[in-house]
Design an enzyme around this catalytic site. Structure first.
Site, PDB file in Angstrom:
ATOM      1  N   ASP A   1      -6.922  -5.912  -5.320  1.00  0.00           N
ATOM      2  CA  ASP A   1      -6.641  -4.857  -6.288  1.00  0.00           C
ATOM      3  C   ASP A   1      -6.855  -5.346  -7.711  1.00  0.00           C
ATOM      4  O   ASP A   1      -7.165  -4.553  -8.607  1.00  0.00           O
ATOM      5  CB  ASP A   1      -5.195  -4.367  -6.142  1.00  0.00           C
ATOM      6  CG  ASP A   1      -5.006  -3.483  -4.929  1.00  0.00           C
ATOM      7  OD1 ASP A   1      -6.006  -2.961  -4.411  1.00  0.00           O
ATOM      8  OD2 ASP A   1      -3.848  -3.309  -4.495  1.00  0.00           O
TER       9      ASP A   1
ATOM     10  N   GLU B   1      -9.954   1.740   4.498  1.00  0.00           N
ATOM     11  CA  GLU B   1     -10.272   1.350   3.131  1.00  0.00           C
ATOM     12  C   GLU B   1     -10.094  -0.159   2.969  1.00  0.00           C
ATOM     13  O   GLU B   1     -10.978  -0.860   2.492  1.00  0.00           O
ATOM     14  CB  GLU B   1      -9.365   2.100   2.168  1.00  0.00           C
ATOM     15  CG  GLU B   1      -9.551   1.725   0.706  1.00  0.00           C
ATOM     16  CD  GLU B   1      -8.488   2.358  -0.187  1.00  0.00           C
ATOM     17  OE1 GLU B   1      -8.704   2.380  -1.410  1.00  0.00           O
ATOM     18  OE2 GLU B   1      -7.437   2.793   0.329  1.00  0.00           O
ATOM     19  N   HIS B   2      -8.921  -0.647   3.351  1.00  0.00           N
ATOM     20  CA  HIS B   2      -8.619  -2.077   3.315  1.00  0.00           C
ATOM     21  C   HIS B   2      -8.304  -2.544   4.732  1.00  0.00           C
ATOM     22  O   HIS B   2      -7.518  -1.907   5.434  1.00  0.00           O
ATOM     23  CB  HIS B   2      -7.388  -2.373   2.452  1.00  0.00           C
ATOM     24  CG  HIS B   2      -7.432  -1.795   1.071  1.00  0.00           C
ATOM     25  ND1 HIS B   2      -6.838  -0.588   0.756  1.00  0.00           N
ATOM     26  CD2 HIS B   2      -7.983  -2.258  -0.070  1.00  0.00           C
ATOM     27  CE1 HIS B   2      -7.029  -0.340  -0.534  1.00  0.00           C
ATOM     28  NE2 HIS B   2      -7.718  -1.328  -1.063  1.00  0.00           N
TER      29      HIS B   2
ATOM     30  N   GLN C   1       0.825  -1.208   0.000  1.00  0.00           N
ATOM     31  CA  GLN C   1       0.000   0.000   0.000  1.00  0.00           C
ATOM     32  C   GLN C   1       0.857   1.255   0.000  1.00  0.00           C
ATOM     33  O   GLN C   1       0.526   2.246  -0.643  1.00  0.00           O
ATOM     34  CB  GLN C   1      -0.926   0.005   1.212  1.00  0.00           C
ATOM     35  CG  GLN C   1      -2.022  -1.031   1.144  1.00  0.00           C
ATOM     36  CD  GLN C   1      -2.832  -0.934  -0.130  1.00  0.00           C
ATOM     37  OE1 GLN C   1      -2.756  -1.807  -1.006  1.00  0.00           O
ATOM     38  NE2 GLN C   1      -3.603   0.111  -0.269  1.00  0.00           N
TER      39      GLN C   1
ATOM     40  N   HIS D   1       1.915   3.058  -3.326  1.00  0.00           N
ATOM     41  CA  HIS D   1       0.970   3.829  -4.130  1.00  0.00           C
ATOM     42  C   HIS D   1       1.316   5.310  -4.138  1.00  0.00           C
ATOM     43  O   HIS D   1       1.233   5.976  -5.167  1.00  0.00           O
ATOM     44  CB  HIS D   1      -0.454   3.672  -3.583  1.00  0.00           C
ATOM     45  CG  HIS D   1      -1.166   2.458  -4.073  1.00  0.00           C
ATOM     46  ND1 HIS D   1      -1.682   2.356  -5.341  1.00  0.00           N
ATOM     47  CD2 HIS D   1      -1.467   1.286  -3.464  1.00  0.00           C
ATOM     48  CE1 HIS D   1      -2.272   1.184  -5.494  1.00  0.00           C
ATOM     49  NE2 HIS D   1      -2.147   0.511  -4.373  1.00  0.00           N
TER      50      HIS D   1
ATOM     51  N   HIS E   1     -55.310  17.082  -0.180  1.00  0.00           N
ATOM     52  CA  HIS E   1     -54.835  15.698  -0.270  1.00  0.00           C
ATOM     53  C   HIS E   1     -55.993  14.719  -0.090  1.00  0.00           C
ATOM     54  O   HIS E   1     -56.129  13.728  -0.823  1.00  0.00           O
ATOM     55  CB  HIS E   1     -53.769  15.429   0.801  1.00  0.00           C
ATOM     56  CG  HIS E   1     -52.417  15.988   0.452  1.00  0.00           C
ATOM     57  ND1 HIS E   1     -52.215  17.305   0.190  1.00  0.00           N
ATOM     58  CD2 HIS E   1     -51.204  15.369   0.347  1.00  0.00           C
ATOM     59  CE1 HIS E   1     -50.927  17.498  -0.070  1.00  0.00           C
ATOM     60  NE2 HIS E   1     -50.286  16.342   0.026  1.00  0.00           N
TER      61      HIS E   1
END
Length: 434
Positions: free
Chosen positions: A366, A332-333, A263, A266, A425
């Site tokens: 991924d 996220e993960h 990770q 990235h 109504h």
């Protein structure tokens, strides 16, 4: 290389945990003022603005913003066979897993002649953004396009930044992935300008506005999504990537260290976090990092990410505390490397995707696990989901009552209308039986 945060012996409230967990500092709000002029420029000058922005930010002036169909097919022809096979396998697996996300139509019969049908209808047109900065992401083409196609979207436009090394066109691997999925509408445009073009359309290149924009990107892409949100739907304001690993003494240190590195490569702002109740494992993982980082391919980027304030080894008292910290973080993960993974899975509430066991690394997700890798970041997993077919579906209710069924509920309708001081109504029902 990576900091240690010792939470052992502390009894933190949820608010205190939210304040203590390491987090990348991404200020999307501050970027809004920088992208607003770019968005306005595209709305005013169309493709001329897109070409100017490509030259400014990508270092190249595309000869055409929309990629000719023959160039897309050429890219597929020249795609290395092993990459083609891998993409086809990824497409197949993601299609299978995504199909489970489309709910069937359901009819509820409330009384004789009274039905409410729940159906899920796809939007007509979507714009998918594929980043093109530090890496090439054909996998993001797969994740975005398959989710939209499975949902039933008819019209898909794909945008990715112009590449200087490819004469201002989209990276050929991105084009090849699009070709495999039958996408013929591809644009060489990136950043805030691309988001503006998808949201508002660009008449001089026959780009029609879309209904929903999805796909990851940098802080300026996220800021642009914030600006156009409401004009179109968006998936999320994505931040930098992050991984949290909960591990105990049974974990394999090299596995944990490798996943933290995967990770970190990235982006310099990527977050890699280990939560453990084992000081021995913490030291073993630190030793693995010291051995593995110097020989990894993106060493400088990894060193910066692991050494940043957003990455840490967090020491906790036990697995319950590990779960509490992770749920406060909302990663996220999330990876689980413990002797009690099944128990932990049942306790996890906040995570974009959960990877269970030593042979389920995030890098599997991924590419080819079948799950979608476009996931919520920055703690937003506490209240939102990753990308799926549901991002392109709208729930619609179809109400159908017969005369007898409406007559049966005439009095309750009138009573509620009078209680709300909306007599019209009630009149709309009673007039049918006058």
């Amino acid at each position: 290389m990576i900091q240690t945060l010792d939470l052992r012996g502390s009894h933190l409230t949820r608010a205190e945990l939210l304040a203590r967990v390491p987090r990348a500092q991404v200020d999307i709000g501050a970027a809004v003022s920088r992208v607003e002029p770019l968005i306005a420029d595209v709305r005013e000058r169309g493709s001329v603005a897109l070409v100017d922005q490509a030259e400014r930010f990508d270092g190249v002036r595309p000869s055409h913003v929309r990629i000719p169909p023959e160039r897309i097919q050429d890219a597929l022809t020249n795609l290395p066979p092993e990459v083609k096979r891998a993409l086809l396998e990824s497409i197949n697996r993601v299609q299978q897993a995504t199909a489970a996300q489309v709910p069937p139509e359901r009819v509820t019969t409330l009384a004789t002649g009274a039905t409410v049908t729940q159906r899920w209808s796809p939007v007509s047109r979507v714009g998918l953004y594929v980043p093109g900065g530090k890496a090439v992401y054909p996998s993001s083409v797969v994740m975005n396009v398959v989710a939209a196609q499975v949902a039933g979207v008819e019209h898909i436009a794909l945008a990715s930044p112009a590449q200087r090394e490819f004469s201002g066109e989209v990276h050929p691997t991105i084009l090849a992935a699009a070709a495999l999925l039958g996408i013929t509408e591809v644009y060489a445009m990136g950043g805030a300008g691309a988001i503006a073009a998808l949201a508002y359309g660009v008449a001089d290149i026959e780009l029609e506005p879309v209904d929903v924009i999805t796909g990851p990107g940098n802080v300026f892409v996220a800021a642009a999504k914030r600006v156009v949100n409401g004009v179109v739907g968006i998936d999320a304001e994505a931040g930098t990537t992050e991984i949290v690993i909960i591990a105990d003494a049974t974990a394999v240190p090299d596995f944990v260290a490798s996943d933290l590195i995967s990770q970190a490569e990235h982006d310099e702002a990527a977050a890699s976090v280990l939560i453990t109740d084992s000081p021995d494992l913490a030291e073993a993982v630190r030793a693995s990092l010291q051995r593995l980082v110097p020989v990894t391919g993106n060493r400088d980027r990894v060193v910066a990410a692991l050494g940043g304030p957003q990455s840490a080894i967090i020491l906790v008292d036990d697995s319950d505390m590990a779960v509490a910290v992770s749920n406060a973080y909302g990663p996220e993960h999330l990876e689980l490397h413990t002797a009690h993974n099944a128990t932990l899975v049942s306790q996890i509430r906040n995570a974009g995707a959960i990877f269970v066991g030593p042979y389920s690394p995030v890098s599997l997700g991924d590419y080819i696990a079948g799950s979608n890798h476009v996931l919520p970041t920055g703690g937003s997993a506490r209240y939102t989901s990753g990308l799926g077919a549901y991002a392109f579906l709208r729930a619609q209710q179809i109400v159908e009552y017969s005369a007898d069924a409406l007559r049966d509920v005439q009095l309750p309708v009138v009573a509620l209308a009078e209680a709300e001081q909306l007599p019209g109504h009630g009149d709309a029902v009673t007039i049918r039986f006058s």
